[in-house]
Motif scaffolding. Structure first.
Motif, PDB file in Angstrom:
ATOM      1  N   LEU A   5       0.853  -1.192   0.000  1.00 29.73           N
ATOM      2  CA  LEU A   5       0.000   0.000   0.000  1.00 29.73           C
ATOM      3  C   LEU A   5       0.887   1.239   0.000  1.00 29.73           C
ATOM      4  N   GLN A  56      -0.519   6.934  -0.289  1.00 30.25           N
ATOM      5  CA  GLN A  56      -1.458   7.452   0.698  1.00 30.25           C
ATOM      6  C   GLN A  56      -2.097   8.707   0.149  1.00 30.25           C
ATOM      7  N   GLN A 116      -9.036   0.304   3.697  1.00 33.09           N
ATOM      8  CA  GLN A 116      -8.095   1.286   3.149  1.00 33.09           C
ATOM      9  C   GLN A 116      -7.906   2.484   4.085  1.00 33.09           C
ATOM     10  N   ILE A 176      -6.217   7.579   3.656  1.00 25.26           N
ATOM     11  CA  ILE A 176      -6.228   6.205   3.150  1.00 25.26           C
ATOM     12  C   ILE A 176      -4.836   5.769   2.700  1.00 25.26           C
ATOM     13  N   VAL A 193      -3.406   2.896  -0.133  1.00 23.49           N
ATOM     14  CA  VAL A 193      -3.797   1.981  -1.210  1.00 23.49           C
ATOM     15  C   VAL A 193      -2.577   1.655  -2.066  1.00 23.49           C
ATOM     16  N   ALA A 237      -6.369   2.680  -7.403  1.00 17.21           N
ATOM     17  CA  ALA A 237      -7.054   2.293  -6.168  1.00 17.21           C
ATOM     18  C   ALA A 237      -7.600   3.514  -5.430  1.00 17.21           C
ATOM     19  N   PHE A 254     -11.519   3.897  -4.652  1.00 14.90           N
ATOM     20  CA  PHE A 254     -11.981   4.170  -3.292  1.00 14.90           C
ATOM     21  C   PHE A 254     -12.924   5.369  -3.279  1.00 14.90           C
TER      22      PHE A 254
END
Length: 165
Positions: free
Chosen positions: A74, A77, A105, A122, A124, A129, A133
């Motif tokens: 991930l 951010q 997330q 978040i 991801v 992504a 989201f």
């Protein structure tokens, strides 16, 4: 958001030892009791008793692990500002907050006064992504009027704040 959000929190009475313990714990929440006692200049039994008191009084609310999101795949951010539609505000605020904070997330959710009603932090995998989201989890909610997304380039945390709830 629960009824406890309306509760007024009193400032805890902290003496010099409490402040020393808190200062050490802010830098290392996993420190052993004996090392905490040594750093604060007290006996281990005193450090243990005082830490328990800080927990019981709600000063220390928990111990968290800091996770490198990149190691979980991930690496991106984002901060998403969310404005809700007018009407049935209290119900929409509760519903939005309850739904969003459960999403995997989501790292943090802030309920605000100002231009945005919420800020959602978040983590991801990539920009696709982020888009997914925002479109599927935020914009798809009938209560959401608008969103604004900013990508996080760098992040530094000075401390971890407890929830207001």
């Amino acid at each position: 958001m629960s009824d406890s959000t309306n509760k007024i929190h009193e400032t805890a009475e902290l003496d010099d030892l409490d402040r020393r313990l808190v200062a050490v714990l802010k830098t290392d929440g996993r420190i052993s009791n004996s090392a905490l006692a040594e750093a604060a200049g007290v006996a281990p039994s005193t450090a243990h008793t005082r830490l328990r008191s800080l927990q019981d009084r709600g000063v220390v609310t928990g111990f968290l692990a800091s996770i490198d999101q990149r190691s979980l795949g991930l690496g991106l951010q984002a901060i998403v500002g969310v404005t809700l539609r007018p009407g049935a505000r209290q119900e929409n605020i509760r519903s939005f907050s309850d739904q969003v904070r459960r999403l995997p997330q989501v790292l943090q959710v802030f309920f605000l006064g100002g231009t945005d009603d919420f800020i959602v932090h978040i983590a991801v995998a990539d920009s696709s992504a982020v888009r997914e989201f925002v479109v599927e989890h935020l914009s798809a909610q009938p209560s959401v009027a608008s969103t604004r997304t900013s990508i996080v380039f760098d992040y530094h945390r000075n401390g971890v704040a407890a929830s207001f709830q």
